[in-house]
Design a protein around this motif. Structure first.
Motif, PDB file in Angstrom:
ATOM      1  N   PRO A   1      43.168  25.461  -9.837  1.00  0.00           N
ATOM      2  CA  PRO A   1      43.105  23.511 -10.295  1.00  0.00           C
ATOM      3  C   PRO A   1      42.285  23.400 -10.637  1.00  0.00           C
ATOM      4  O   PRO A   1      41.092  23.844 -11.351  1.00  0.00           O
ATOM      5  CB  PRO A   1      42.461  23.063  -8.999  1.00  0.00           C
ATOM      6  N   LYS A   2      43.006  22.162 -12.256  1.00  0.00           N
ATOM      7  CA  LYS A   2      41.523  22.250 -13.343  1.00  0.00           C
ATOM      8  C   LYS A   2      40.283  21.966 -13.016  1.00  0.00           C
ATOM      9  O   LYS A   2      39.911  22.106 -13.554  1.00  0.00           O
ATOM     10  CB  LYS A   2      42.466  20.856 -13.903  1.00  0.00           C
ATOM     11  N   ASP A   3      39.996  21.144 -12.028  1.00  0.00           N
ATOM     12  CA  ASP A   3      38.921  20.893 -11.601  1.00  0.00           C
ATOM     13  C   ASP A   3      38.095  21.895 -10.302  1.00  0.00           C
ATOM     14  O   ASP A   3      37.259  21.532 -10.424  1.00  0.00           O
ATOM     15  CB  ASP A   3      38.911  19.796 -10.964  1.00  0.00           C
ATOM     16  N   GLY A   4      38.521  22.896  -9.994  1.00  0.00           N
ATOM     17  CA  GLY A   4      38.153  24.417  -9.453  1.00  0.00           C
ATOM     18  C   GLY A   4      38.991  23.862  -7.957  1.00  0.00           C
ATOM     19  O   GLY A   4      39.471  23.084  -7.987  1.00  0.00           O
ATOM     20  N   MET A   5      38.616  24.505  -7.396  1.00  0.00           N
ATOM     21  CA  MET A   5      39.158  24.396  -6.343  1.00  0.00           C
ATOM     22  C   MET A   5      38.380  23.162  -5.580  1.00  0.00           C
ATOM     23  O   MET A   5      39.474  22.878  -4.513  1.00  0.00           O
ATOM     24  CB  MET A   5      38.706  25.947  -5.160  1.00  0.00           C
ATOM     25  N   ILE A   6      37.587  22.881  -5.596  1.00  0.00           N
ATOM     26  CA  ILE A   6      37.105  21.326  -5.136  1.00  0.00           C
ATOM     27  C   ILE A   6      38.148  20.220  -5.275  1.00  0.00           C
ATOM     28  O   ILE A   6      38.271  18.854  -4.347  1.00  0.00           O
ATOM     29  CB  ILE A   6      35.608  21.173  -5.266  1.00  0.00           C
ATOM     30  N   GLY A   7      38.701  20.846  -6.525  1.00  0.00           N
ATOM     31  CA  GLY A   7      39.631  19.643  -7.120  1.00  0.00           C
ATOM     32  C   GLY A   7      40.913  19.498  -6.396  1.00  0.00           C
ATOM     33  O   GLY A   7      41.824  18.315  -5.553  1.00  0.00           O
ATOM     34  N   ILE A   8      41.383  20.021  -4.733  1.00  0.00           N
ATOM     35  CA  ILE A   8      42.362  20.592  -3.317  1.00  0.00           C
ATOM     36  C   ILE A   8      41.567  19.096  -2.670  1.00  0.00           C
ATOM     37  O   ILE A   8      42.113  17.665  -2.688  1.00  0.00           O
ATOM     38  CB  ILE A   8      42.146  21.857  -3.722  1.00  0.00           C
ATOM     39  N   THR A   9      40.594  19.548  -2.589  1.00  0.00           N
ATOM     40  CA  THR A   9      39.994  18.872  -1.413  1.00  0.00           C
ATOM     41  C   THR A   9      39.835  17.406  -2.383  1.00  0.00           C
ATOM     42  O   THR A   9      40.450  15.820  -0.679  1.00  0.00           O
ATOM     43  CB  THR A   9      38.196  19.096  -1.748  1.00  0.00           C
ATOM     44  N   ARG A  10      38.873  17.109  -3.316  1.00  0.00           N
ATOM     45  CA  ARG A  10      38.812  15.637  -3.705  1.00  0.00           C
ATOM     46  C   ARG A  10      39.817  14.830  -4.127  1.00  0.00           C
ATOM     47  O   ARG A  10      39.687  13.631  -3.695  1.00  0.00           O
ATOM     48  CB  ARG A  10      37.737  15.968  -5.247  1.00  0.00           C
ATOM     49  N   SER A  11      41.202  15.698  -4.306  1.00  0.00           N
ATOM     50  CA  SER A  11      42.608  14.700  -4.506  1.00  0.00           C
ATOM     51  C   SER A  11      42.776  14.131  -3.121  1.00  0.00           C
ATOM     52  O   SER A  11      43.133  12.711  -3.431  1.00  0.00           O
ATOM     53  CB  SER A  11      43.239  15.966  -5.494  1.00  0.00           C
ATOM     54  N   LEU A  12      42.326  14.950  -2.124  1.00  0.00           N
ATOM     55  CA  LEU A  12      43.505  14.614  -1.587  1.00  0.00           C
ATOM     56  C   LEU A  12      42.540  13.693  -0.305  1.00  0.00           C
ATOM     57  O   LEU A  12      43.228  13.069   0.357  1.00  0.00           O
ATOM     58  CB  LEU A  12      43.860  15.395  -0.554  1.00  0.00           C
ATOM     59  N   VAL A  13      41.381  14.084  -0.302  1.00  0.00           N
ATOM     60  CA  VAL A  13      40.394  12.481  -0.042  1.00  0.00           C
ATOM     61  C   VAL A  13      41.070  11.537  -0.932  1.00  0.00           C
ATOM     62  O   VAL A  13      41.001  10.022   0.020  1.00  0.00           O
ATOM     63  CB  VAL A  13      39.335  13.324  -0.016  1.00  0.00           C
ATOM     64  N   ARG A  14      41.185  11.790  -2.109  1.00  0.00           N
ATOM     65  CA  ARG A  14      41.236  10.379  -2.744  1.00  0.00           C
ATOM     66  C   ARG A  14      42.646   9.711  -2.327  1.00  0.00           C
ATOM     67  O   ARG A  14      42.950   8.834  -2.406  1.00  0.00           O
ATOM     68  CB  ARG A  14      41.150  10.277  -4.281  1.00  0.00           C
ATOM     69  N   LEU A  15      43.544  10.664  -2.395  1.00  0.00           N
ATOM     70  CA  LEU A  15      44.934  10.122  -1.697  1.00  0.00           C
ATOM     71  C   LEU A  15      45.017   9.206  -0.467  1.00  0.00           C
ATOM     72  O   LEU A  15      45.734   8.368   0.016  1.00  0.00           O
ATOM     73  CB  LEU A  15      45.840  11.667  -1.856  1.00  0.00           C
ATOM     74  N   ALA A  16      44.123  10.125   0.726  1.00  0.00           N
ATOM     75  CA  ALA A  16      44.128   9.659   1.840  1.00  0.00           C
ATOM     76  C   ALA A  16      43.415   8.241   1.707  1.00  0.00           C
ATOM     77  O   ALA A  16      43.844   7.803   2.374  1.00  0.00           O
ATOM     78  CB  ALA A  16      43.399  10.653   3.156  1.00  0.00           C
ATOM     79  N   GLU A  17      42.145   8.302   1.314  1.00  0.00           N
ATOM     80  CA  GLU A  17      41.778   6.650   0.836  1.00  0.00           C
ATOM     81  C   GLU A  17      42.779   5.747   0.050  1.00  0.00           C
ATOM     82  O   GLU A  17      42.926   4.580   1.065  1.00  0.00           O
ATOM     83  CB  GLU A  17      40.464   6.558  -0.087  1.00  0.00           C
ATOM     84  N   ASP A  18      43.492   5.951  -0.376  1.00  0.00           N
ATOM     85  CA  ASP A  18      44.489   4.900  -0.942  1.00  0.00           C
ATOM     86  C   ASP A  18      45.343   4.404   0.371  1.00  0.00           C
ATOM     87  O   ASP A  18      45.716   3.824  -0.253  1.00  0.00           O
ATOM     88  CB  ASP A  18      45.184   5.615  -2.310  1.00  0.00           C
ATOM     89  N   LEU A  19      45.660   5.565   0.478  1.00  0.00           N
ATOM     90  CA  LEU A  19      46.864   5.032   2.144  1.00  0.00           C
ATOM     91  C   LEU A  19      45.958   4.439   3.086  1.00  0.00           C
ATOM     92  O   LEU A  19      45.991   4.466   4.596  1.00  0.00           O
ATOM     93  CB  LEU A  19      47.073   6.633   2.184  1.00  0.00           C
ATOM     94  N   GLY A  20      45.190   3.751   3.135  1.00  0.00           N
ATOM     95  CA  GLY A  20      43.835   3.122   4.250  1.00  0.00           C
ATOM     96  C   GLY A  20      43.454   4.256   5.203  1.00  0.00           C
ATOM     97  O   GLY A  20      42.722   4.006   6.102  1.00  0.00           O
ATOM     98  N   VAL A  21      43.063   5.244   5.003  1.00  0.00           N
ATOM     99  CA  VAL A  21      42.736   6.038   6.205  1.00  0.00           C
ATOM    100  C   VAL A  21      40.983   5.798   6.326  1.00  0.00           C
ATOM    101  O   VAL A  21      40.006   5.928   5.229  1.00  0.00           O
ATOM    102  CB  VAL A  21      43.009   7.804   5.632  1.00  0.00           C
ATOM    103  N   ARG A  22      40.484   5.987   6.527  1.00  0.00           N
ATOM    104  CA  ARG A  22      38.773   5.530   6.719  1.00  0.00           C
ATOM    105  C   ARG A  22      37.923   6.907   7.092  1.00  0.00           C
ATOM    106  O   ARG A  22      38.510   8.162   8.163  1.00  0.00           O
ATOM    107  CB  ARG A  22      38.612   4.936   8.304  1.00  0.00           C
ATOM    108  N   PHE A  23      36.592   7.869   6.632  1.00  0.00           N
ATOM    109  CA  PHE A  23      36.360   8.583   6.760  1.00  0.00           C
ATOM    110  C   PHE A  23      35.124   8.052   7.339  1.00  0.00           C
ATOM    111  O   PHE A  23      34.229   7.229   6.368  1.00  0.00           O
ATOM    112  CB  PHE A  23      36.485   9.436   5.303  1.00  0.00           C
ATOM    113  N   TYR A  24      34.328   9.048   8.460  1.00  0.00           N
ATOM    114  CA  TYR A  24      32.614   8.908   8.612  1.00  0.00           C
ATOM    115  C   TYR A  24      32.258  10.697   8.743  1.00  0.00           C
ATOM    116  O   TYR A  24      32.314  11.560   8.685  1.00  0.00           O
ATOM    117  CB  TYR A  24      33.360   8.429  10.495  1.00  0.00           C
ATOM    118  N   PHE A  25      31.657   9.769   7.368  1.00  0.00           N
ATOM    119  CA  PHE A  25      30.963  11.564   7.206  1.00  0.00           C
ATOM    120  C   PHE A  25      29.423  11.283   8.495  1.00  0.00           C
ATOM    121  O   PHE A  25      29.234   9.813   8.299  1.00  0.00           O
ATOM    122  CB  PHE A  25      30.264  11.311   6.064  1.00  0.00           C
ATOM    123  N   ASN A  26      28.656  12.987   8.316  1.00  0.00           N
ATOM    124  CA  ASN A  26      27.555  12.484   9.332  1.00  0.00           C
ATOM    125  C   ASN A  26      28.131  12.498  10.472  1.00  0.00           C
ATOM    126  O   ASN A  26      27.469  11.965  11.417  1.00  0.00           O
ATOM    127  CB  ASN A  26      26.642  12.029   8.694  1.00  0.00           C
TER     128      ASN A  26
END
Ligand code: FAD
Length: 496
Positions: A226-251
Motif C-alpha cells: 500500500p502506498k501509505d504503508g500497511m496502515i493505509g488499509i486501516t485508515r482508508s477503511l475507517v474513512r469509508l466507514a465514516e463516510d457511510l455513517g458508521v460511528r466510532f467510539y475509541f477508548n
C-alpha cells in the motif's frame, strides 16, 4: 433502521461495520484502544537528532488486495479514491548463514531461473509447486474460505462435490514438509516453502500439506504494497466507514454482552454507553476473550476455545542509521536448523538461539518512513504463544542473537546503527488486542481438523450474535479476516 454494535476495530471489525452499513444498519464500533486497526496499526519513533521513523506495528505483507477493493465497490465508491497500492516485482530476499542469497521474483520464469542458478534446482519443480498451489486454492476457496463451515448448505452443492472429489489433491493426510521434501531436491528450497506455514502461525512439520495453498496468494495472485504503508488499509477503511455513517467510539472497552434468553439485547461499556438496544452484535474481539470476559455466564464452547493457539511474534522496531543496498522490502535470514527451531516454538514453547529473522523495511518503498540515509527495520521472530515464559530474559537473549546473525550476514556491527527501539512481544500483543495468549492467528492449524475447530461466524446460543476476525472461521491474516466479515454479515441477513 436496524442497529448493530461492532466490538473492536481490527480489520475484520472494520470490514463488518462497512458491510452492515451498506446493508442499511446503523452501526457503532466500540474500540478499547485510542486508535483503529488493532494489529494493523502504526506508530512513530524519534531518532537522537529528531528524525522520525514510522513503523507498521503488525502485518507487513499485503496479499489479495481485491478483498479490500471489494468493500469500496460494495459501497458504490471508487477504491482508488481511498486507497492505492502497487504490485511488487520482488517478493522476498532470502539469506542463509553460509552466504547463499536468493531473490524470489514475482515473475515465475525469473524466479525459476534464479533457483536453477543459485541452487541448481530445476525450475520446473517451482512451476509444478505453484500450479499445485493454485489447484489447492481453487478447490478450497469456495468451500472453506467464502462460506460458513457450520451450515448444511455449505456441504450440499457443486463446489462441495468438487471438494470431495479433489480431496486427495488437497494433501490433507501428509505434512507440508513431507510434500515439500518430495517436491524439491534442495533443502534450502524445502525450507523456503516450509516457511509459508508461518503465515498462519503453524508448524510446517505438523501442519497438513493443504497449507501449500498459501504460496498461491503470494506468487500467483501477487504480493502488494500500500502506498501509505500497511496502515493505509486501516485508515482508508475507517474513512469509508465514516463516510457511510458508521460511528466510532475509541477508548471504549466493551465489558459485557447482555443477553435475554436466546438473544443479545445490549452491550455494556466503560466509559458507559448511553444508547439504545442493539439488534445485532458482531464481536471482533478474540473469540476466547469474548466468551470468557463478555459472556462468562453463557455456555462456553470449551472444545473450540481450548484448541492450541498459533504462534505469536517478538518484534524489534529499530531506527537504523544507514541504508543497505542488499536489502529489500521483505527479507528473510534463515536459521540453520529449521526443524529444531519449530521444535523450540511448538514443543518447548521457547525461542530458538538461532531464529529465522524476518526483516521488513518499508522505507525502501516509502522513503519518508525514515530520515534521509536511514532505514526503518521491523524485525519479526516467530515466538511461542504466551504461556507465562520469562519474556524479559527471552527478549534480551533474542536481541543478542538477532544482532549477531544480522551483523554476520551484513558484515557490519548492527548494534552500533540502532538509533531508536521499541519491542512488541506476546504479552503486549495479548494486552493490546485481547488475543488469547498473544497468538497472531487464533488457533494453530497444526492438525488436519483445525479448519473445523475454529469457532463459527455465528453463535449457536444467541441468534443475533456474530463473530469475525483471526480467531474464528476461516482464520487469521488480513485476507481471511476480511472474508470472516463477509461470511458473518451474510449470515446476519438470514435473521432479518
Ligand atoms: P485485531 O487486529 O486482533 O483487533 C481486535 C480489536 O478489537 C483491537 O483493536 C482491540 O483493541 C479490540 N478489542 C478487543 N477487545 C475489545 C473490547 N472488549 N472492547 C472494545 N474493543 C476491543 N497478517 C497478514 O495478512 N500479513 C502479515 O504480514 C501479517 N503479519 C503479522 C505480524 C504481526 C506482528 C502481527 C501481530 C500480526 C500479523 N498478521 C499478518 C496477522 C494479522 O495482523 C491479523 O490476523 C489481523 O490483523 C487480525 O485482525 P482482527 O480483525 O482479528 O482484529
Amino acid at each position: 433502521m436496524p442497529t448493530a454494535a461492532v466490538i473492536g476495530s481490527g480489520i475484520a471489525g472494520l470490514a463488518a461495520a462497512i458491510r452492515l452499513a451498506v446493508k442499511g444498519y446503523e452501526v457503532e464500533v466500540f474500540e478499547a484502544n485510542d486508535y483503529a486497526g488493532g494489529k494493523l496499526s502504526s506508530f512513530e519513533n524519534t531518532g537522537p537528532d529528531g528524525g522520525l521513523y514510522r513503523f507498521d506495528a503488525g502485518p507487513s505483507l499485503f496479499t489479495m488486495p481485491h478483498l479490500v477493493d471489494e468493500l469500496f465497490r460494495l459501497a458504490g465508491r471508487n477504491p482508488a479514491d481511498y486507497f492505492e497500492y502497487i504490485r511488487l516485482d520482488e517478493t522476498c530476499r532470502y539469506f542463509w548463514d553460509d552466504g547463499a542469497r536468493l531473490t524470489a521474483w514475482a515473475d515465475h520464469h525469473r524466479f525459476g531461473q534464479e533457483i536453477e542458478t543459485v541452487l541448481g534446482e530445476p525450475a520446473e519443480h517451482l512451476h509444478a509447486h505453484l500450479r499445485d498451489s493454485a489447484v489447492k486454492y481453487n478447490v478450497t476457496e469456495k468451500l472453506f474460505l467464502h462460506r460458513s463451515l457450520h451450515k448444511a448448505a455449505t456441504w450440499l452443492n457443486r463446489d462441495a462435490l468438487r471438494g470431495y472429489l479433489n480431496l486427495p489433491r488437497l494433501g490433507v493426510f501428509g505434512t507440508m514438509n513431507g510434500a515439500n521434501e518430495r517436491r524439491f531436491q534442495h533443502p534450502k528450497l524445502v525450507q523456503l516453502f516450509n516457511r509459508y506455514a508461518t503465515y498462519n502461525g503453524s508448524d510446517p512439520y505438523q501442519t497438513p500439506a493443504t497449507l501449500n495453498i498459501i504460496p498461491h496468494l503470494e506468487y500467483n495472485i501477487g504480493a502488494f504494497f500500500p502506498k501509505d504503508g500497511m496502515i493505509g488499509i486501516t485508515r482508508s477503511l475507517v474513512r469509508l466507514a465514516e463516510d457511510l455513517g458508521v460511528r466510532f467510539y475509541f477508548n471504549t472497552r466493551v465489558t459485557e454482552i447482555v443477553t435475554n434468553g436466546k438473544k443479545v439485547v445490549d452491550i455494556r461499556t466503560v466509559p458507559k454507553r448511553i444508547g439504545y438496544p442493539v439488534d445485532v452484535v458482531v464481536s471482533n474481539m478474540d473469540v476466547v476473550s469474548t466468551f470468557r470476559r463478555l459472556l462468562p455466564t453463557a455456555r462456553q464452547p470449551e472444545r473450540i476455545l481450548r484448541q492450541p493457539k498459533s504462534s505469536s511474534g517478538l518484534i524489534f522496531y529499530w531506527g537504523i542509521n544507514r541504508q543497505f543496498a542488499e536489502l529489500g522490502l521483505h527479507n528473510i535470514f534463515f536459521s540453520n536448523d529449521y526443524r529444531a527451531e519449530f521444535d523450540c516454538l511448538f514443543n518447548q514453547q521457547t525461542l530458538s538461539d538461532d531464529p529465522t529473522i524476518y526483516l521488513n523495511i518499508t522505507s525502501k518503498h516509502k522513503p519518508d518512513d525514515a530520515p534521509p540515509g536511514c532505514e526503518n527495520w521491523f524485525i519479526l521472530l516467530n515466538a511461542p504463544n504466551n504461556t507465562g515464559q520469562d519474556w524479559d530474559a527471552l527478549i534480551a537473549q533474542a536481541r543478542q542473537n538477532v544482532i549477531r546473525k544480522l551483523s554476520r550476514n551484513l558484515d557490519v556491527d548492527v548494534s552500533s546503527l540502532i538509533q531508536s527501539e521499541s519491542v512488541l512481544d506476546p504479552r503486549s500483543i495479548e494486552a493490546r488486542t485481547s488475543s488469547s495468549q498473544g497468538a497472531l492467528y487464533g488457533n494453530s492449524s497444526n492438525n488436519r481438523f483445525a479448519a473445523f475447530l475454529r469457532h463459527a461466524n455465528f453463535s449457536r446460543q444467541f441468534s443475533n450474535l456474530f463473530f469475525v476476525g483471526g480467531s474464528v472461521h476461516p482464520g487469521g491474516g488480513i485476507p481471511l479476516c476480511l472474508l470472516s466479515a463477509k461470511i458473518a454479515t451474510e449470515l446476519v441477513e438470514e435473521i432479518r
